[in-house]
Design an enzyme around this catalytic site. Sequence first.
Site, mmCIF file in Angstrom:
data_model
loop_
_atom_site.group_PDB
_atom_site.id
_atom_site.type_symbol
_atom_site.label_atom_id
_atom_site.label_comp_id
_atom_site.label_asym_id
_atom_site.label_seq_id
_atom_site.Cartn_x
_atom_site.Cartn_y
_atom_site.Cartn_z
ATOM 1 N N GLY A 103 5.996 43.079 2.192
ATOM 2 C CA GLY A 103 7.325 42.381 1.663
ATOM 3 C C GLY A 103 7.184 41.563 1.147
ATOM 4 N N CYS A 130 0.181 43.559 5.750
ATOM 5 C CA CYS A 130 0.594 42.074 5.273
ATOM 6 C C CYS A 130 2.124 42.248 6.641
ATOM 7 C CB CYS A 130 1.251 42.208 4.110
ATOM 8 S SG CYS A 130 0.899 40.440 3.687
ATOM 9 N N TYR A 131 3.262 42.278 5.450
ATOM 10 C CA TYR A 131 4.426 42.504 6.634
ATOM 11 C C TYR A 131 4.728 43.725 7.281
ATOM 12 C CZ TYR A 131 9.653 42.202 7.306
ATOM 13 O OH TYR A 131 10.719 42.132 6.903
ATOM 14 N N HIS A 217 -4.204 43.085 1.924
ATOM 15 C CA HIS A 217 -3.736 44.059 1.039
ATOM 16 C C HIS A 217 -5.267 45.347 0.756
ATOM 17 C CE1 HIS A 217 0.102 43.187 0.486
ATOM 18 N NE2 HIS A 217 -0.409 42.037 0.477
ATOM 19 N N GLU A 219 -5.078 47.885 -0.587
ATOM 20 C CA GLU A 219 -4.314 48.713 -1.864
ATOM 21 C C GLU A 219 -5.113 48.173 -3.188
ATOM 22 O OE1 GLU A 219 -0.923 46.610 -0.602
ATOM 23 O OE2 GLU A 219 -2.490 47.565 0.287
ATOM 24 N N ASP A 275 3.984 64.025 -21.124
ATOM 25 C CA ASP A 275 4.658 64.612 -20.258
ATOM 26 C C ASP A 275 5.971 65.848 -20.073
ATOM 27 O OD1 ASP A 275 3.951 61.984 -19.008
ATOM 28 O OD2 ASP A 275 5.094 60.692 -19.308
ATOM 29 N N LYS A 417 1.225 59.205 -13.917
ATOM 30 C CA LYS A 417 0.335 59.264 -15.084
ATOM 31 C C LYS A 417 -0.930 60.312 -15.041
ATOM 32 C CE LYS A 417 2.363 58.826 -18.847
ATOM 33 N NZ LYS A 417 3.475 58.961 -19.812
#
Length: 561
Positions: A103, A130-131, A217, A219, A275, A417
């Site tokens: 964040g 991180c944060y 991070h 991710e 979709d 998606k």
Amino acid sequence: MTEDKSKQTSNESHRVVTSGDIEVSTYLEIAKEIGGEQPVTAKEAVSGAEREAIVVIDFGSQYSMLIARRVRECQVYCELLPYDAPWEKIAPLNPKGFILSGGPASVNEPGAPLAPAYIYESHLPILGICYGMQVLTKQLGGKVTPGTKHEYGHAILHLSAVDSPLFANLPISSSVWMSHADRIEEMPPGFTPLAYTENSPIAVMGNNEGIFGLQFHPEVAHTPEGKAILKNFVYQICGCQGNWTIGNFIDESISTIKKQVGKGKVISALSGGVDSSVVATIIHRAIGDQLTCIFVNHGLLRREEVERTLNVFRLNLGMNIIYVDASERFLHRLKGVTDPEMKRKIIGEEFIRVFEEEANKIGKVDFLAQGTLYPDVIESAASGSRASAKIKTHHNVGGLPAKMTLNLLEPLRNLFKDEVRQVGLALGLPEEMVWRQPFPGPGLAIRIIGEVTKEKLEILRGADWVVMNEIKKAKLYRQLWQSFAVLTDVKSVGVMGDYRTYGYLVAIRAVTSEDAMTADWARLPYDLLARISNRIVNEVPGVNRVVYDITSKPPSTIEWE
């Protein structure tokens, strides 16, 4: 964390989910309050085959959504919820662990967001990123201070505790992506350092209770071993089994839709996009002819789009489809309109009217189906909102009047998606439809700069056809998030043959992206761009100049209007 501890925390999470009057939102939309029915209890939501989830507590990082994506790629369900979400929103998910996101704040700022008490009271594993690591440090009795040197970009992580389950089967040193200004000065009691970088003596910390903090991070793609670290956390530490599969999702969704709809009737706005196509197919698989699709041709579609969509759904899938050709009606409303926001508003309003008129002809309708996806939920700050709600304001189909009181079916609202495409393939939809690039609801109207006319639509359809044809021939279609032509309102002088021309300028747009929240312009081969340009100016009347848009998002958007 030991296996016994994992079982213990799992049982604890089951015990807290016992309230009989909680309105919940689970990943398969099990516990929804449907009009006239009693709400499904949280206990019922997690009964049967054991469901599991990792919950990401969002502190506002630009990478938060990526965490959920990476965990799901490990076949473990993951949801992103704001840091102030109440326990009642989380308990029905049967969480096996928590991840605290990064964040922009500093934990030492007044009013900085912190983790709610139930995170620690649950005794479930926690991974702070991180944060999130700094939040753990502050709340558990450590000390966070401003770093003397900020750390942004690549760093080399060196493991100092190679036996930690968090690092199972990982190399002793690897590249990671840092993005922080504060640093851990003192770890909380009971924690030990597990890894370091040149600038961060405590780049990873952990304790014996299954709580870990990462200063980097995992991710992002810039941390090559990041997904392996997250997989170790969810499997080795949280004890997840990996039961989040497309097959399970389809089976449970069909069962849920049957239960929700009963003998009611459902209408769905069909656009031909992946979709709405997957939504219609999965609902049709559940309730058959109780579903009616309404395909409104607003005259702003691409070449052959209407025919292809109708053929797939009517001939191959056997669905009830009402086709409405409202082309002239929409063009009349758009006459003289140049402002892009006004175009969108007019198209949305007119769609409402057409859709309502056709829906009223059907008779009593109970549900409206929509193709809402998880990024839509996150971006609209509606995480955890009920998927069964009264239609009164703006929704994906443009918003229906309050007098059309329908329950809402959004079976894809917790999917990304790429997951929707996997569902589409598993349901047997044609690959061409499943892998169709996103197409805006207002259609070609927002790819025509200025007034929309029949002449401009034909010019743009011709140019767009060339772009699609050449992109597919180059086998780049699936590698691109979107690729299309834009008809600008600029005219320029040209020479064709021995004659002076004054024709339109067409812009080509091609971008790469994972979720459209950010996008980069695609580095298309020069030869491909040359073929596209040559064909457009030779095959599309009224165009004598072609340019290529090399702007990323941000600062621009993907579409021009």
